[in-house]
Design a protein around this motif. Structure first.
Motif, PDB file in Angstrom:
ATOM      1  N   ALA A  78      11.929 -19.384  -0.349  1.00 42.77           N
ATOM      2  CA  ALA A  78      10.883 -20.052   0.431  1.00 42.77           C
ATOM      3  C   ALA A  78       9.516 -19.420   0.158  1.00 42.77           C
ATOM      4  N   MET A  79       9.484 -18.098   0.030  1.00 44.61           N
ATOM      5  CA  MET A  79       8.219 -17.428  -0.281  1.00 44.61           C
ATOM      6  C   MET A  79       7.697 -17.875  -1.651  1.00 44.61           C
ATOM      7  N   GLU A  80       8.603 -18.057  -2.603  1.00 51.72           N
ATOM      8  CA  GLU A  80       8.176 -18.542  -3.915  1.00 51.72           C
ATOM      9  C   GLU A  80       7.627 -19.965  -3.819  1.00 51.72           C
ATOM     10  N   SER A  81       8.269 -20.799  -3.001  1.00 47.12           N
ATOM     11  CA  SER A  81       7.782 -22.164  -2.818  1.00 47.12           C
ATOM     12  C   SER A  81       6.410 -22.178  -2.163  1.00 47.12           C
ATOM     13  N   TYR A  82       6.174 -21.246  -1.279  1.00 46.76           N
ATOM     14  CA  TYR A  82       4.904 -21.177  -0.560  1.00 46.76           C
ATOM     15  C   TYR A  82       3.784 -20.643  -1.460  1.00 46.76           C
ATOM     16  N   PHE A  83       4.036 -19.536  -2.148  1.00 44.92           N
ATOM     17  CA  PHE A  83       3.009 -18.863  -2.933  1.00 44.92           C
ATOM     18  C   PHE A  83       2.879 -19.383  -4.363  1.00 44.92           C
ATOM     19  N   GLY A  84       3.963 -19.937  -4.899  1.00 44.74           N
ATOM     20  CA  GLY A  84       4.025 -20.207  -6.321  1.00 44.74           C
ATOM     21  C   GLY A  84       4.740 -19.060  -7.013  1.00 44.74           C
ATOM     22  N   GLU A  85       5.375 -19.354  -8.142  1.00 45.03           N
ATOM     23  CA  GLU A  85       6.226 -18.369  -8.795  1.00 45.03           C
ATOM     24  C   GLU A  85       5.471 -17.113  -9.222  1.00 45.03           C
ATOM     25  N   GLU A  86       4.280 -17.272  -9.795  1.00 47.41           N
ATOM     26  CA  GLU A  86       3.552 -16.123 -10.326  1.00 47.41           C
ATOM     27  C   GLU A  86       3.122 -15.168  -9.219  1.00 47.41           C
ATOM     28  N   LYS A  87       2.521 -15.702  -8.150  1.00 43.48           N
ATOM     29  CA  LYS A  87       2.057 -14.840  -7.063  1.00 43.48           C
ATOM     30  C   LYS A  87       3.225 -14.182  -6.345  1.00 43.48           C
ATOM     31  N   ASN A  88       4.293 -14.941  -6.157  1.00 43.13           N
ATOM     32  CA  ASN A  88       5.452 -14.375  -5.462  1.00 43.13           C
ATOM     33  C   ASN A  88       6.110 -13.278  -6.287  1.00 43.13           C
ATOM     34  N   GLN A  89       6.189 -13.480  -7.598  1.00 41.62           N
ATOM     35  CA  GLN A  89       6.763 -12.460  -8.470  1.00 41.62           C
ATOM     36  C   GLN A  89       5.964 -11.161  -8.383  1.00 41.62           C
ATOM     37  N   LYS A  90       4.658 -11.290  -8.336  1.00 47.75           N
ATOM     38  CA  LYS A  90       3.790 -10.112  -8.239  1.00 47.75           C
ATOM     39  C   LYS A  90       4.014  -9.384  -6.913  1.00 47.75           C
ATOM     40  N   LEU A  91       4.087 -10.147  -5.821  1.00 47.44           N
ATOM     41  CA  LEU A  91       4.293  -9.551  -4.506  1.00 47.44           C
ATOM     42  C   LEU A  91       5.653  -8.877  -4.411  1.00 47.44           C
ATOM     43  N   MET A  92       6.704  -9.583  -4.823  1.00 48.19           N
ATOM     44  CA  MET A  92       8.057  -9.049  -4.696  1.00 48.19           C
ATOM     45  C   MET A  92       8.255  -7.831  -5.592  1.00 48.19           C
ATOM     46  N   SER A  93       7.667  -7.840  -6.774  1.00 58.99           N
ATOM     47  CA  SER A  93       7.781  -6.688  -7.669  1.00 58.99           C
ATOM     48  C   SER A  93       7.109  -5.461  -7.062  1.00 58.99           C
ATOM     49  N   ALA A  94       5.980  -5.700  -6.383  1.00 59.90           N
ATOM     50  CA  ALA A  94       5.292  -4.595  -5.715  1.00 59.90           C
ATOM     51  C   ALA A  94       6.125  -4.055  -4.558  1.00 59.90           C
ATOM     52  N   LEU A  95       6.771  -4.940  -3.804  1.00 59.55           N
ATOM     53  CA  LEU A  95       7.633  -4.505  -2.710  1.00 59.55           C
ATOM     54  C   LEU A  95       8.839  -3.731  -3.239  1.00 59.55           C
ATOM     55  N   ALA A  96       9.356  -4.153  -4.381  1.00 61.88           N
ATOM     56  CA  ALA A  96      10.528  -3.493  -4.965  1.00 61.88           C
ATOM     57  C   ALA A  96      10.243  -2.045  -5.335  1.00 61.88           C
ATOM     58  N   ARG A  97       8.982  -1.734  -5.570  1.00 59.20           N
ATOM     59  CA  ARG A  97       8.602  -0.355  -5.915  1.00 59.20           C
ATOM     60  C   ARG A  97       8.348   0.508  -4.673  1.00 59.20           C
ATOM     61  N   GLN A  98       8.569  -0.070  -3.484  1.00 56.44           N
ATOM     62  CA  GLN A  98       8.261   0.631  -2.246  1.00 56.44           C
ATOM     63  C   GLN A  98       9.465   1.328  -1.615  1.00 56.44           C
ATOM     64  N   GLN A 130       0.835  -1.190   0.000  1.00 58.83           N
ATOM     65  CA  GLN A 130       0.000   0.000   0.000  1.00 58.83           C
ATOM     66  C   GLN A 130       0.886   1.262   0.000  1.00 58.83           C
ATOM     67  N   PRO A 131       0.392   2.352  -0.596  1.00 61.20           N
ATOM     68  CA  PRO A 131       1.186   3.585  -0.698  1.00 61.20           C
ATOM     69  C   PRO A 131       1.705   4.104   0.643  1.00 61.20           C
ATOM     70  N   LYS A 132       0.934   3.921   1.715  1.00 61.69           N
ATOM     71  CA  LYS A 132       1.345   4.476   3.012  1.00 61.69           C
ATOM     72  C   LYS A 132       2.623   3.837   3.555  1.00 61.69           C
ATOM     73  N   TRP A 133       3.039   2.682   3.001  1.00 64.36           N
ATOM     74  CA  TRP A 133       4.243   2.016   3.481  1.00 64.36           C
ATOM     75  C   TRP A 133       5.453   2.285   2.588  1.00 64.36           C
ATOM     76  N   LYS A 134       5.305   3.138   1.629  1.00 65.23           N
ATOM     77  CA  LYS A 134       6.426   3.438   0.733  1.00 65.23           C
ATOM     78  C   LYS A 134       7.580   4.071   1.518  1.00 65.23           C
ATOM     79  N   GLY A 135       8.765   3.503   1.396  1.00 65.43           N
ATOM     80  CA  GLY A 135       9.945   4.003   2.088  1.00 65.43           C
ATOM     81  C   GLY A 135      10.021   3.634   3.550  1.00 65.43           C
ATOM     82  N   LYS A 136       9.109   2.791   4.021  1.00 63.13           N
ATOM     83  CA  LYS A 136       9.043   2.508   5.455  1.00 63.13           C
ATOM     84  C   LYS A 136       9.372   1.064   5.821  1.00 63.13           C
ATOM     85  N   LEU A 137       9.804   0.276   4.849  1.00 64.69           N
ATOM     86  CA  LEU A 137      10.203  -1.107   5.096  1.00 64.69           C
ATOM     87  C   LEU A 137      11.707  -1.247   4.923  1.00 64.69           C
ATOM     88  N   ALA A 138      12.354  -1.962   5.845  1.00 67.35           N
ATOM     89  CA  ALA A 138      13.790  -2.236   5.755  1.00 67.35           C
ATOM     90  C   ALA A 138      14.023  -3.741   5.653  1.00 67.35           C
TER      91      ALA A 138
END
Length: 335
Positions: free
Chosen positions: A179-199, A160-168
């Motif tokens: 491990a997150m990819e193994s848990y979620f599957g490659e497609e869902k994990n890629q989507k999540l990690m790409s979103a985090l990378a923009r934060q 979410q936008p309110k967390w931009k710049g606030k995660l270390a």
């Protein structure tokens, strides 16, 4: 970088084949007394290793534990060198890199009398090793910052936008990523990690440093270890961690028996002790998390009940270079 060297070693080990071993018999006390000693290789905290050895020697006063401590990378190099020289010098090995050792043929299965009390997900399928102490990867947060903003409850909340710049995060969280990819599957994990990378993640090397800066208020939330958060809370630090994230990735410190131990009975007794409630209690007293569920009080936030614990799969540990490359691709430059 140590992590990159470890990735190379993991790939090397995975190319080997596991030998077949006969079923191990329980330890013989009389034979252990004649052996008189055992050699323990560890990559865990040296103070903890000494505490465990002291407890074991009090339980078995006729035995002496000789400890050799190295970092995970150095320990793997040492064991690989011993293997190539044809002389394995340890009886028991304990640390985070133990899951890599069966492929090298330097450890063998042992079903401890204590192991049946352990969840199967914390034990190697063919009994080459048993998990002893897990590190929980959790979202920690500073309770004094952003009081008007509700703390996140799961990974997706951080996009979410309110967390931009606030995660270390640590810049080399390759195992967690895999491990997150193994848990979620490659497609869902890629989507999540790409979103985090923009934060605009704040990168800080070392989980202890991450936790210290979190407590100091440098950022509101960070990917840290749960036991570190609990220890800091007990000392009055304004930190807390989330039990609600799915998943909570776990890296394991594990124990294994050497393929050709010089002191086989003493070694088995040590493994039995380490996996017992007494041995696990020493780990908990050292502010770490024991795998044996009964040792952690039900009132403790570290008790596994209600936590979606997901141990890092063997395929991640042995193919860490693959996940490191994916991590690099998603998150890019991190200095």
């Amino acid at each position: 970088m140590a992590v990159r060297k470890l990735i190379f070693i993991a790939g090397f080990l995975f190319l080997s084949f596991r030998p077949l071993f006969a079923a191990e018999q329980p330890p013989d006390i009389a034979a252990a007394k004649k052996e008189g000693r055992l050699v323990l290789y560890v990559s865990t905290n040296l103070q903890l290793a000494h505490s465990i050895a002291k407890g074991f020697e009090q339980r078995h006063p006729y035995l002496k534990v000789e400890i050799t401590r190295n970092s995970g990378e150095a320990l793997l190099n040492r064991i690989r060198t011993e293997k190539l020289a044809g002389k394995i010098l340890f009886d028991v090995v304990y640390g985070a890199t133990v899951p890599l050792l069966p492929a090298l043929g330097v450890v063998k299965p042992y079903v401890s009398s204590q192991a049946q009390a352990y969840p199967k997900k914390f034990r190697e399928g063919k009994d080459f090793w048993t998990g002893v102490s897990p590190n929980y990867y959790v979202l920690g947060y500073n309770t004094k910052l952003d009081a008007k903003v509700e703390a996140p409850k799961d990974w997706e909340d951080l996009t979410q936008p309110k967390w931009k710049g606030k995660l270390a995060m640590d810049p080399e969280e390759f195992s967690w990523f895999g491990a997150m990819e193994s848990y979620f599957g490659e497609e869902k994990n890629q989507k999540l990690m790409s979103a985090l990378a923009r934060q605009d993640i704040q990168w800080r090397k070392n989980h202890t440093t991450l936790a210290q800066f979190l407590a100091a208020g440098e950022y509101p939330t960070a990917l840290v270890y749960a036991h570190t958060m609990e220890e800091m809370k007990q000392k009055g630090a304004p930190v807390e961690w989330l039990r609600t994230t799915k998943a909570i990735v776990v890296d394991l410190q594990a124990v294994a028996l050497a393929a050709q131990p010089a002191s086989p009975n003493s070694a088995k007794l040590f493994i039995d002790f380490l996996l017992s409630a007494e041995g696990q209690g020493i780990i908990f007293k050292d502010k770490k998390i024991p795998v044996l569920p009964s040792v952690v009080p039900e009132t403790s936030a570290l008790h596994p009940a209600g936590l979606d614990l997901f141990p890092s799969p063997l395929k991640v540990v042995t193919n860490l270079n693959q996940y490191a490359a994916k991590f690099e691709q998603v998150f890019g430059p991190r200095r």
